[in-house]
Design a protein around this motif. Sequence first.
Motif, short mmCIF file in Angstrom:
data_model
loop_
_atom_site.label_atom_id
_atom_site.label_comp_id
_atom_site.label_asym_id
_atom_site.label_seq_id
_atom_site.Cartn_x
_atom_site.Cartn_y
_atom_site.Cartn_z
N LEU A 40 29.53 58.63 -50.01
CA LEU A 40 28.85 58.20 -48.79
C LEU A 40 28.35 59.40 -47.99
O LEU A 40 27.24 59.37 -47.43
CB LEU A 40 29.80 57.37 -47.92
N LEU A 110 24.20 54.10 -54.62
CA LEU A 110 23.62 53.87 -53.29
C LEU A 110 22.13 54.21 -53.26
O LEU A 110 21.32 53.48 -52.69
CB LEU A 110 24.37 54.70 -52.24
N LYS A 118 16.18 47.18 -48.07
CA LYS A 118 16.55 47.62 -46.72
C LYS A 118 15.47 47.23 -45.70
O LYS A 118 15.77 46.71 -44.62
CB LYS A 118 16.75 49.14 -46.71
N GLN A 132 23.63 48.04 -44.43
CA GLN A 132 24.48 48.80 -45.34
C GLN A 132 25.64 47.94 -45.87
O GLN A 132 25.94 47.97 -47.07
CB GLN A 132 25.06 50.03 -44.63
N VAL A 136 23.15 46.71 -48.99
CA VAL A 136 23.20 47.90 -49.85
C VAL A 136 24.50 47.96 -50.64
O VAL A 136 24.48 48.13 -51.87
CB VAL A 136 23.01 49.18 -49.01
#
Length: 219
Positions: A40, A110, A118, A132, A136
């Motif tokens: 991340l 990701l 998005k 997110q 995602v």
Amino acid sequence: MEVLLQGNNLMRLLQGVGVSFSIALISIACSIVIGTIVGLLMTTRSSLVRLLCRIYLESVRLIPILALLYVCYFGLPQILQISISNVAVAVLVFSFWGGAEMADLVRGALTSVSRHYKESALSLGLSPLKVQIFIVLPIANKRLLPGLINLFTRMIKTTALLLFIGIADMLQVGRQIIEVNRAIPTAAFAVYGALLLGYFAMCFPLSALAKSLEKRAKA
């Protein structure tokens, strides 16, 4: 086969399988936590954070795992002036290595999510955080699973290195049994054949599951 049936040899081999599998299982659990966090962070806008994460990944890729095991097993107790068991060292090194591999998988999953998903979600009024969490991450997780299972398979196979720091894993136990039964000509063949089947029994179902999930992800 007689060497496997002598005394408690077969039970010892099974215990060695349990040691290898349990260390791999604990290490993969730690790797998931470390890799998710680092993965991340690698998608953030901060160049410094991405650089630090990249240094971590490249360091793990360039240094052999066996060298890491030796450095941590023989070096950490001296540097930190503490006693560290060989099992703790194994989990530490495997988690450090697996975390880097997992981070790269998370980053790839990701970044593979199309920007259209998005943008469509944002146009519907969802906040960036909800995009997110609800858009995602579910898509990325679906693409991440095959790679995660393959990493677990590699982790199990890499436990063969544990014998170098004295852990009684399946390979170490097998060597001990062969040493005791040198008088039996087929001892090595029987023991290593059993170990081969043990690794196959642990890894093949995971490999088949990874291929199945990969097909589903592409569908």
